[in-house]
Design an enzyme around this catalytic site. Structure first.
Site, PDB file in Angstrom:
ATOM      1  N   ARG A 192      -5.121  -8.657 -10.804  1.00 37.77           N
ATOM      2  CA  ARG A 192      -5.639  -9.987 -11.182  1.00 37.77           C
ATOM      3  C   ARG A 192      -7.104  -9.851 -11.548  1.00 37.77           C
ATOM      4  O   ARG A 192      -7.673  -8.760 -11.459  1.00 37.77           O
ATOM      5  CB  ARG A 192      -5.529 -10.923  -9.974  1.00 37.77           C
ATOM      6  CG  ARG A 192      -6.253 -10.333  -8.775  1.00 37.77           C
ATOM      7  CD  ARG A 192      -6.357 -11.276  -7.623  1.00 37.77           C
ATOM      8  NE  ARG A 192      -6.599 -10.578  -6.377  1.00 37.77           N
ATOM      9  CZ  ARG A 192      -7.764 -10.165  -5.941  1.00 37.77           C
ATOM     10  NH1 ARG A 192      -8.844 -10.379  -6.661  1.00 37.77           N
ATOM     11  NH2 ARG A 192      -7.895  -9.535  -4.793  1.00 37.77           N
ATOM     12  N   GLU A 216      -4.287   7.031   7.602  1.00 39.13           N
ATOM     13  CA  GLU A 216      -5.202   7.699   6.668  1.00 39.13           C
ATOM     14  C   GLU A 216      -6.321   8.375   7.434  1.00 39.13           C
ATOM     15  O   GLU A 216      -6.700   7.919   8.513  1.00 39.13           O
ATOM     16  CB  GLU A 216      -5.887   6.654   5.769  1.00 39.13           C
ATOM     17  CG  GLU A 216      -5.062   6.181   4.628  1.00 39.13           C
ATOM     18  CD  GLU A 216      -5.761   5.083   3.830  1.00 39.13           C
ATOM     19  OE1 GLU A 216      -6.925   4.751   4.110  1.00 39.13           O
ATOM     20  OE2 GLU A 216      -5.112   4.549   2.927  1.00 39.13           O
ATOM     21  N   HIS A 228     -14.975  -6.213   6.202  1.00 40.23           N
ATOM     22  CA  HIS A 228     -14.179  -5.793   5.041  1.00 40.23           C
ATOM     23  C   HIS A 228     -14.161  -6.823   3.914  1.00 40.23           C
ATOM     24  O   HIS A 228     -13.334  -6.752   3.011  1.00 40.23           O
ATOM     25  CB  HIS A 228     -12.740  -5.427   5.436  1.00 40.23           C
ATOM     26  CG  HIS A 228     -12.680  -4.352   6.459  1.00 40.23           C
ATOM     27  ND1 HIS A 228     -13.129  -3.082   6.226  1.00 40.23           N
ATOM     28  CD2 HIS A 228     -12.243  -4.369   7.738  1.00 40.23           C
ATOM     29  CE1 HIS A 228     -12.971  -2.359   7.315  1.00 40.23           C
ATOM     30  NE2 HIS A 228     -12.445  -3.111   8.250  1.00 40.23           N
ATOM     31  N   LYS A 287       0.825  -1.215   0.000  1.00 42.62           N
ATOM     32  CA  LYS A 287       0.000   0.000   0.000  1.00 42.62           C
ATOM     33  C   LYS A 287       0.859   1.266   0.000  1.00 42.62           C
ATOM     34  O   LYS A 287       0.509   2.260  -0.617  1.00 42.62           O
ATOM     35  CB  LYS A 287      -0.923  -0.005   1.212  1.00 42.62           C
ATOM     36  CG  LYS A 287      -1.964  -1.112   1.172  1.00 42.62           C
ATOM     37  CD  LYS A 287      -3.034  -0.880   2.225  1.00 42.62           C
ATOM     38  CE  LYS A 287      -3.808  -2.122   2.579  1.00 42.62           C
ATOM     39  NZ  LYS A 287      -4.484  -2.792   1.485  1.00 42.62           N
TER      40      LYS A 287
END
Ligand code: ADP
Length: 493
Positions: free
Chosen positions: A294, A202, A237, A118
């Site tokens: 992918r 974040e 999630h 990330k």
């Protein structure tokens, strides 16, 4: 350009069957792999050739790179399709495949490397001028420095593992006093799960939607997008309902987000299929989250609405051919919704369920597709992914797609194992879903509505049934009555 005549599918279950379907249509032979215990599962016998990987841990079977490459060579496969999960985003594997002279149906390893982390992916996006969630994704990992960054960003913040995936190593921190505790626990979880405790911070978006864009690129500089998917309805999630188009995008916003996705795929000179994930806030601002290098589980909704076969495109791109399609030719028509059917018990804290499937069933309606790796008689165990199937419905409108999928869920009972089928129906039947009030905290916000409705009715019915069974047990079978007609502990229980 190299012709692909035979593909080894380095995967199992529904995605292995999905690749076989397109390969067959293209006149390409397939080689599948399976483990000792999976001899009765369709992916072990639906390909043109099949090889047993033996027994043991995943590292011995579906993650055993040497064994898989060996089978590819032995069978004369000229390409490997990795599906999703397992080795699909492993750059080392892709390079090994290529160094053996075999085509890897996926992006170049450099793209996987940048996007697999990330922190590095955000650094790259910054270079490309892509909007990022306000936050810190630098190298300084010192606790007090990170706390200062969090204060600067403004609470609530989200501490995220850089190597993260599947929602692991993430902590929401609501105020400064709780920051260090949240940071340490996210780092501990990240270290355990990924062997790397690097984090980023974040701004926590409180009312977010998950919007992603399907991209596809060939090696001739064509970078196309196939519009968006909204996957906001998630549990822990993990996506459970996906749809396209998203109700949250105006034409203008759709244009902006899809252009941003193409700027990313061309900016990193991407190859093949990819998905760029964004978070959309309540004010209509979108931010880059990550890129999956992918094919995604939820790719069928895009196929239904755009009419393209994404696996075919992947094969074309990997063989070095040009994708003969202009962006303006790709259109969204109607609406598609996918639900993921899991073997779990939503009414018992989503406890994983196992059992033998006595009847999968099949969807009867037109425009409905079932992608599953199971057939009647297959055993559901805890050894593999709990996803039993994906049910996808297409309709002229969102309402008709919802209605179709609700009807079709009845056609696929998966008898013999507990599933989230009724839970999915409850989600799709809420007025909030109908109105498109679909945020990532949907199942949490409406958890009371999603509880089993007929709990009391069900309990009364069970009590009556128990009473009747007891009554009959007192009266043994009368002469002339077969033992099956008496419910003496055999039937109906
Ligand atoms: P992972 O790789 O573990 O799946 P992601 O970064 O893709 O992690 O995020 C997974 C999900 O977490 C998103 O779909 C979204 O629901 C939520 N999420 C991630 N970042 C934020 C954020 N900054 N604010 C609010 N929710 C977030």
């Amino acid at each position: 350009m190299r012709e692909i005549k035979k593909i080894l599918i380095a995967n199992r279950g529904e995605i292995a069957l999905r690749v076989i379907k397109t390969a067959k249509e293209m006149g390409i032979k397939t080689v599948t792999i399976y483990t000792e215990k999976e001899k009765s599962y369709p992916h072990s016998y639906m390909g043109d050739e099949s090889y047993c990987l033996g027994e043991g841990a995943l590292s011995e079977t579906y993650l055993n790179q040497a064994k898989i490459i060996d089978i590819a060579k032995k069978s004369g496969a000229d390409a490997i399709h990795p599906g999703y999960g397992f080795l699909s985003e492993n750059g080392t594997f892709a390079d090994r495949v290529i160094s053996e002279g075999i085509i890897f149906i996926g992006p170049r390893s450099e793209s996987m490397l940048i996007m697999g982390d990330k922190k590095t992916s955000k650094q790259k996006m910054e270079e490309l001028g892509i909007p990022l969630i306000p936050g810190y994704h630098g190298d300084n990992q010192e606790e007090n420095f990170l706390r200062e960054q969090a204060v600067k960003i403004g609470f609530p913040v989200l501490v995220k593992a850089s190597a993260g995936g599947g929602g692991k190593g993430m902590r929401v921190v609501w105020k400064e006093e709780e920051f260090l505790e949240g940071l340490q626990s996210a780092m501990r979880e990240a270290k355990n799960a990924f062997g790397d405790d690097t984090v980023l911070i974040e701004k926590y978006i409180t009312n977010p939607r998950h919007i992603e864009v399907q991209v596809m690129s060939d090696s001739h500089g064509n970078h196309l997008h196939f519009f968006e998917r909204e996957c906001s309805i998630q549990r822990r999630h993990q996506k459970i309902v996906e749809e396209t188009p998203s109700v949250a995008l105006s034409d203008e916003l759709r244009k902006e987000i899809t252009e941003s996705a193409v700027a990313i795929s061309s900016g990193i000179d991407y190859l093949g299929a990819g998905t760029i994930e964004y978070i959309l806030d309540d004010d209509g601002r979108f931010y880059f989250l990550e890129m999956n290098t992918r094919l995604q589980v939820e790719h069928p909704v895009t196929e239904m609405v755009t009419g393209v076969d994404l696996v075919r495109m992947q094969i074309i791109a990997a063989s070095g051919q040009r994708i003969e399609m202009k962006q303006s030719e790709i259109q969204q028509k109607g609406h598609a919704i996918e639900v993921r059917l899991y073997s779990e018990d939503p009414d018992n804290n989503f406890l994983p369920a196992t059992g033998k499937i006595s009847c999968v069933g099949y969807p009867l309606l037109n425009g409905v597709r079932l992608d599953s790796g199971y057939v009647d008689g297959n055993e559901v165990t805890v050894n593999f992914d709990p996803m039993l199937a994906k049910l996808i419905a297409w309709g002229e409108s969102r309402e008709s797609a919802t209605e179709k999928i609700l009807n079709s869920l009845d056609d696929i009972p998966f008898l013999g194992v507990k599933t989230n089928r009724d839970y999915l129906k409850r989600i799709l039947s809420t007025e909030e879903f109908a109105k498109g009030i679909t945020y990532t905290h949907f199942v949490e916000t409406f958890k009371d509505k999603l509880l089993k409705k007929d709990e009391t009715e069900h309990q009364i019915a069970m009590a009556i049934a128990a009473f009747l069974i007891n009554e009959r047990k007192q009266k043994p079978a009368q002469s002339g009555q077969s033992v099956w007609q008496s419910s003496f502990g055999f039937r109906n229980v």
